[in-house]
Design an enzyme around this catalytic site. Structure first.
Site, PDB file in Angstrom:
ATOM      1  N   ASP A 300       0.822  -1.206   0.000  1.00  0.00           N
ATOM      2  CA  ASP A 300       0.000   0.000   0.000  1.00  0.00           C
ATOM      3  C   ASP A 300       0.859   1.259   0.000  1.00  0.00           C
ATOM      4  O   ASP A 300       1.939   1.306   0.602  1.00  0.00           O
ATOM      5  CB  ASP A 300      -0.898  -0.016   1.240  1.00  0.00           C
ATOM      6  CG  ASP A 300      -1.795   1.191   1.332  1.00  0.00           C
ATOM      7  OD1 ASP A 300      -2.641   1.362   0.442  1.00  0.00           O
ATOM      8  OD2 ASP A 300      -1.632   1.986   2.291  1.00  0.00           O
ATOM      9  N   GLU A 353       0.981  -0.454  -5.100  1.00  0.00           N
ATOM     10  CA  GLU A 353      -0.003   0.605  -5.301  1.00  0.00           C
ATOM     11  C   GLU A 353       0.789   1.908  -5.366  1.00  0.00           C
ATOM     12  O   GLU A 353       1.116   2.513  -4.345  1.00  0.00           O
ATOM     13  CB  GLU A 353      -1.026   0.640  -4.157  1.00  0.00           C
ATOM     14  CG  GLU A 353      -2.188   1.572  -4.456  1.00  0.00           C
ATOM     15  CD  GLU A 353      -2.390   2.655  -3.409  1.00  0.00           C
ATOM     16  OE1 GLU A 353      -3.190   3.571  -3.661  1.00  0.00           O
ATOM     17  OE2 GLU A 353      -1.737   2.613  -2.358  1.00  0.00           O
TER      18      GLU A 353
END
Length: 635
Positions: A300, A353
């Site tokens: 993330d 990401e």
């Protein structure tokens, strides 16, 4: 045993299996060995259920070198709670949860629990074929899930075992190849969706025990479904029991808030330049791959790690040694992370990401890349959703938003995401982003999904998008499953299932996702009619290509000339306007014969009816074949 080699690798930042040494570990005789890194503490003891939480009962001894404290306790038992009493300089005293805990109390309680990770795995068949299932040339279609709000049949979230059975059945029915779980590492605040992690080695206690989570992964594997874990090494919360100011010093985080505090998420940033912190995070990633058989790690907020000035104004950040804004320590950490993962688990994937134009995110470190296997294509997502929100009458002015993605589509190994981030905080659900009346909204969502599934790149869709949930997603409550009983919503579900079947069955749609060899434009400039057409090619030259034609207006386009690379019959494999999907049923009666008229650089051509707001997928067949079943359509 914690030895000199462990100390060296720990300090160097390359120890990848700290979970075998630190934390609370039971030996074969049932003795619990506690070990915690707290180099600046004056005194550390373990307190828990067995000693009445008495800080004098089980004092720990510090290593001569490395700052790791140890004690062995013969009377501690599995299931008992514990913490570390940390005494630092200047009167600092606090009780901390174990950073290496394998299990925790149910939040909002914050203690760690002693546990064994014993489990009899039954997923040997999956593990033997996992390299093929995760390969870059494999069909990969990901269903993103927030565990606590997927289904709540009794008003409460399902536990791991009940969830395993329900999700395996549903995901198999829809044909997704993988499930991606929003973070299930332990987190104190449910409303953070797991992105404020305190337990980097513990699955959240909200849905059951570690063994229950193992069962979940095992069960999905037995049904041919991979499991991707959303993992957050970019920041951590400031809760008192967690990593923040752990031993009376800024141990895991930078002391200077210009480096150590994240203004966007009100959380702390890891000090990636500290070898022990790097080892802690790398060990966390490998832990889930090793002990829980996780198939991929989605990392993330990589962009926030790469840039020192991310979400900061001038004067709120410190440049690197060269005066730039790149976080050199985080870059080095990410490379070490990916090298460690692929060295020890070559059959898994790491997925970034990353929302900027940082180069070579999904290229090997040996080439100067960050070493990820894949990267989310945030540009595709934003441009595509912006286009789909335009009224069709204006789309001819914006067709470049769609075709632009092919300018860079093969610069990285991209995943096309329609993720949870796009259906929260007032952004509206996917179907509510679509323009027009209800009929057009459904048709627009069908054409969006058709475009996505035929576009180069792996696929990711957040739960609820597959049946067109009207409501924006919320972590409280469950999805609006009652909508699936209505024909239009059920039609969307059927379309997603058929798109996934097409993706799996047609090599042209997955083998060359990351190469220009797998894609060829036929028509990218017809803004007036707002249509796109292209070929998808498989790796084998003697295998059959697919022709994809997209009409982004509610007007049927008849007699559209499209070049084709082979003469004969071209059959409709998929028509998103088919009545079975809730469409109007325009089409080509399932087949079109070519003519020897050259077009679009091809030696042959076909004339097709492009249904309103629809995607057609056609495959070349030889004369006389009539083996394919397609939804009924009319001319």
């Amino acid at each position: 045993m914690w030895g000199e080699q462990d100390r060296y690798l720990f300090r160097e930042g390359t120890h990848a299996r700290l979970y075998e040494h630190l934390g609370a570990r039971l030996d074969e005789q049932g003795v619990v060995h506690f070990a915690v890194w707290a180099p600046n503490a004056q005194h550390v003891s373990v307190i828990g259920d067995w000693n009445g939480w008495n800080p004098e009962a089980d004092p720990m001894a510090q290593d001569d070198d490395g700052g790791v404290w140890h004690v062995s306790v013969g009377i501690a038992q599995p299931g008992q709670r514990y913490k570390y009493r940390i005494v630092g300089h200047g009167g600092y005293v606090i009780d901390k949860a174990d950073p290496m805990a394998l299990q925790t109390e149910l939040p909002p309680a914050t203690s760690s629990r002693i546990t064994r990770l014993d489990y009899e795995w039954r997923d040997q068949a999956w593990m033997q074929q996992r390299a093929q299932r995760n390969a870059l040339d494999a069909p990969i279609s990901v269903y993103e899930v927030h565990v606590g709000s997927w289904r709540r049949p009794d008003g409460a979230p399902m536990g791991w075992r009940e969830l395993a059975r329900a999700m395996a059945e549903y995901v198999q029915q829809l044909g997704f190849t993988h499930v991606e779980l929003m973070p299930i590492t332990e987190h104190p605040f449910y409303g953070s969706w797991g992105y404020q992690t305190t337990g980097y080695f513990a699955p959240t206690a909200r849905y059951g025990s570690p063994q229950d989570f193992m069962y979940f992964v095992d069960h999905l594997h037995e049904h041919g479904i991979g499991v991707i874990l959303d993992w957050v090494p970019s920041h951590f919360p400031t809760d008192a029991h967690g990593l923040q100011y752990f031993d009376g010093t800024h141990l895991y985080e930078h002391a200077d808030p210009r480096q150590g505090f994240h203004p966007e998420w009100n959380s702390s940033i890891f000090n990636y330049g500290r070898g022990e912190v790097s080892s802690f995070l790398i060990s966390s990633a490998l832990f889930w791959l090793d002990r829980y058989h996780i198939d991929a790690i989605r990392v993330d907020a990589v962009a926030s790690m790469l840039y020192l000035d991310y979400a900061r104004r001038d004067g709120e950040w410190i440049p690197n040694v060269h005066g730039g804004h790149e976080n050199l320590e985080a870059i080095a950490f990410l490379r070490r992370l990916n090298e460690a993962v692929y060295r020890q688990f070559p059959d898994v994937q790491t997925i970034a990401e990353e929302s900027t134009a940082w180069p070579m995110v999904s290229r090997p470190t040996s080439m100067g890349g960050l070493g990820f296997g894949m990267k989310w294509n945030m540009g595709w997502m934003h441009d595509t959703l912006a286009f789909m929100q335009e009224d069709p009458v204006h789309r001819r002015y914006h067709l470049g938003r769609l075709s632009f993605s092919l300018m860079y589509a093969f610069s990285e190994n991209f995943v096309l995401p329609l993720s949870h981030d796009e259906v929260v905080y007032g952004k509206g659900s996917l179907i509510n982003k679509m323009s027009g009346d209800d009929w057009q909204r459904f048709a627009n969502l069908r054409v969006l999904l058709g475009w996505m599934w035929t576009h180069p790149g792996k696929k990711l869709l957040f739960m609820g998008g597959e049946f067109g949930q009207w409501r924006e997603w919320t972590h409280e409550g469950e999805l609006d499953w009652g909508l699936t009983q209505q024909p239009q919503h059920a039609g969307l579900q059927r379309l997603v299932s058929d798109l996934n079947a097409l993706l799996r069955n047609e090599p042209a749609l997955h083998e060359l996702d990351f190469s220009w060899e797998g894609f060829q434009w036929l028509e990218a400039q017809d803004a007036e009619r707002t249509l796109l057409a292209f070929l998808r090619r498989p790796a084998r030259r003697d295998a059959k290509p697919l022709l994809v034609a997209c009409n982004f207006t509610p007007v049927p386009r008849e007699n559209v000339l499209l070049g084709v690379p082979a003469r004969g019959v071209w059959r409709e494999l998929l028509n998103t306007d088919a009545q079975v999907y809730g469409g109007s049923g325009w089409g080509n009666f399932g087949r079109i014969e070519s003519s020897p008229l050259p077009a679009h650089g091809q030696l042959h051509s076909i004339r097709v009816v492009l249904p309103p707001l629809a995607v057609l997928v056609l495959r070349h067949e030889s004369y006389g074949e009539n083996t394919l079943q397609v939804p009924e359509s009319r001319g």
